[in-house]
Write an enzyme that holds these catalytic residues in place. Structure first.
Site, short mmCIF file in Angstrom:
data_model
loop_
_atom_site.label_atom_id
_atom_site.label_comp_id
_atom_site.label_asym_id
_atom_site.label_seq_id
_atom_site.Cartn_x
_atom_site.Cartn_y
_atom_site.Cartn_z
N LYS A 14 5.03 -4.96 51.61
CA LYS A 14 4.21 -6.16 51.88
C LYS A 14 4.18 -7.10 50.68
O LYS A 14 4.36 -8.29 50.81
CB LYS A 14 2.75 -5.78 52.21
CG LYS A 14 2.55 -5.07 53.51
CD LYS A 14 1.07 -4.99 53.88
CE LYS A 14 0.14 -4.32 52.92
NZ LYS A 14 0.19 -2.92 52.66
N ARG A 88 -7.33 -5.12 58.06
CA ARG A 88 -7.00 -3.69 58.00
C ARG A 88 -7.63 -2.93 59.17
O ARG A 88 -7.38 -1.75 59.31
CB ARG A 88 -7.57 -3.06 56.74
CG ARG A 88 -6.79 -3.23 55.44
CD ARG A 88 -5.50 -2.49 55.37
NE ARG A 88 -5.24 -1.71 54.18
CZ ARG A 88 -4.80 -2.20 53.03
NH1 ARG A 88 -4.58 -3.46 52.86
NH2 ARG A 88 -4.56 -1.38 52.02
N ARG A 127 7.01 3.45 42.68
CA ARG A 127 6.59 2.04 42.58
C ARG A 127 5.92 1.71 41.24
O ARG A 127 5.03 2.41 40.79
CB ARG A 127 5.63 1.72 43.73
CG ARG A 127 5.15 0.27 43.69
CD ARG A 127 4.69 -0.18 45.01
NE ARG A 127 3.35 0.31 45.35
CZ ARG A 127 2.70 -0.06 46.44
NH1 ARG A 127 3.26 -0.90 47.29
NH2 ARG A 127 1.50 0.41 46.69
N ARG A 162 0.23 1.70 39.63
CA ARG A 162 -1.13 1.57 40.17
C ARG A 162 -1.82 2.92 40.19
O ARG A 162 -1.20 3.93 40.49
CB ARG A 162 -1.04 1.02 41.60
CG ARG A 162 -1.21 -0.47 41.67
CD ARG A 162 -0.93 -0.98 43.04
NE ARG A 162 -1.69 -0.35 44.11
CZ ARG A 162 -1.66 -0.76 45.37
NH1 ARG A 162 -0.92 -1.81 45.69
NH2 ARG A 162 -2.36 -0.17 46.30
N ARG A 173 -4.36 7.11 52.32
CA ARG A 173 -4.05 5.70 52.64
C ARG A 173 -3.19 5.62 53.90
O ARG A 173 -3.40 4.75 54.75
CB ARG A 173 -3.33 5.03 51.47
CG ARG A 173 -4.28 4.74 50.32
CD ARG A 173 -3.55 4.52 49.01
NE ARG A 173 -2.80 3.28 48.98
CZ ARG A 173 -1.81 3.07 48.11
NH1 ARG A 173 -1.47 3.97 47.24
NH2 ARG A 173 -1.18 1.91 48.13
#
Ligand code: AMP
Length: 218
Positions: A14, A88, A127, A162, A173
């Site tokens: 995203k 969401r 990531r 992160r 998540r």
């Protein structure tokens, strides 16, 4: 003003696609995750109240999200914007529809980036992102690693991971996505706004698919 919503599980791209699309269409990138992380960084009252929930990977209370979003949209001067990470859940989608309706606006495109849990998990582990300009990289994906290990290609800042990009938080998540966010796929499909894109492809192939949906009539 045009609006595009990206719906996707964590690590489906995203943020990366939002940045590419904003550069192309001169849109504003609105990531509710980034708005929340900025509150955490400021250690504001909101920041203090969301710290724990964000660390677990669950959803922050709708009222907080909607007030941060309204605040952002009120000061927006642009051709359009990409919503990354909002809505969401159905409550947020309905509140957003009402907000647009009151302003005589509507959603233009909802892009669903489709990715399996296995692939998303693999991506989470690699990531890394730039704390300065927000560029996103991935050590484990061929066309997504930085040119110089651990430094941003665009601004040279050291890249960071992160806090919530770990395997334990990922499971929560992803499950939260399936339970709370995926009902939005039907919701927007019924409104005739939904487009699906295979997010297991490389980032430029995904980008080309999205731009062929949005086109150049912007
Ligand atoms: P993201 O950067 O979109 O992956 O979001 C990171 C975290 O911020 C999520 O795991 C949630 O805890 C929170 N968050 C971001 N956007 C929303 C939203 N629209 N509603 C509720 N929580 C959100």
């Amino acid at each position: 003003m045009k609006s595009v919503i990206l719906i996707a599980p964590p690590a489906a791209g995203k943020g990366t696609q939002s940045k590419l699309l904003c550069d192309l269409y001169n849109f504003e990138h609105i990531s509710t995750g980034d708005l929340l992380r900025s509150e955490l960084k400021k250690d504001s009252e909101i920041g203090k109240s969301i710290k724990e929930i964000m660390e677990t990977g669950k959803l922050v209370n709708d009222e907080i999200i909607i007030s941060l979003l309204i605040n952002k949209l009120n000061f927006l001067v642009c051709n359009g914007y990409i919503l990354d990470g909002f809505p969401r859940n159905l409550e947020q989608a309905i509140a957003y529809d009402k907000m647009l309706k009151n302003n005589g606006q509507s959603i233009d495109y909802v892009i669903h980036l489709v990715l399996s849990k296995e692939e998303a998990k693999k991506r989470i582990v690699g990531r890394i992102s730039c704390p300065n300009c927000g560029s996103i990289y991935n050590d484990l994906i061929k066309d997504s690693n930085p040119l110089l290990t651990n430094f941003c290609d665009k601004c040279g800042t050291s890249l960071v991971k992160r806090d919530d990009d770990n395997e334990e938080t990922f499971d929560v998540r992803f499950d939260t996505y399936v339970e709370e966010t995926s009902p939005l796929i039907n919701y927007y499909n019924n409104l005739g706004k939904l487009y699906e894109v295979d997010s297991s492809l490389g980032k430029m192939e995904i980008f080309n698919q999205i731009t062929s949906i949005i086109g150049d009539q912007i």
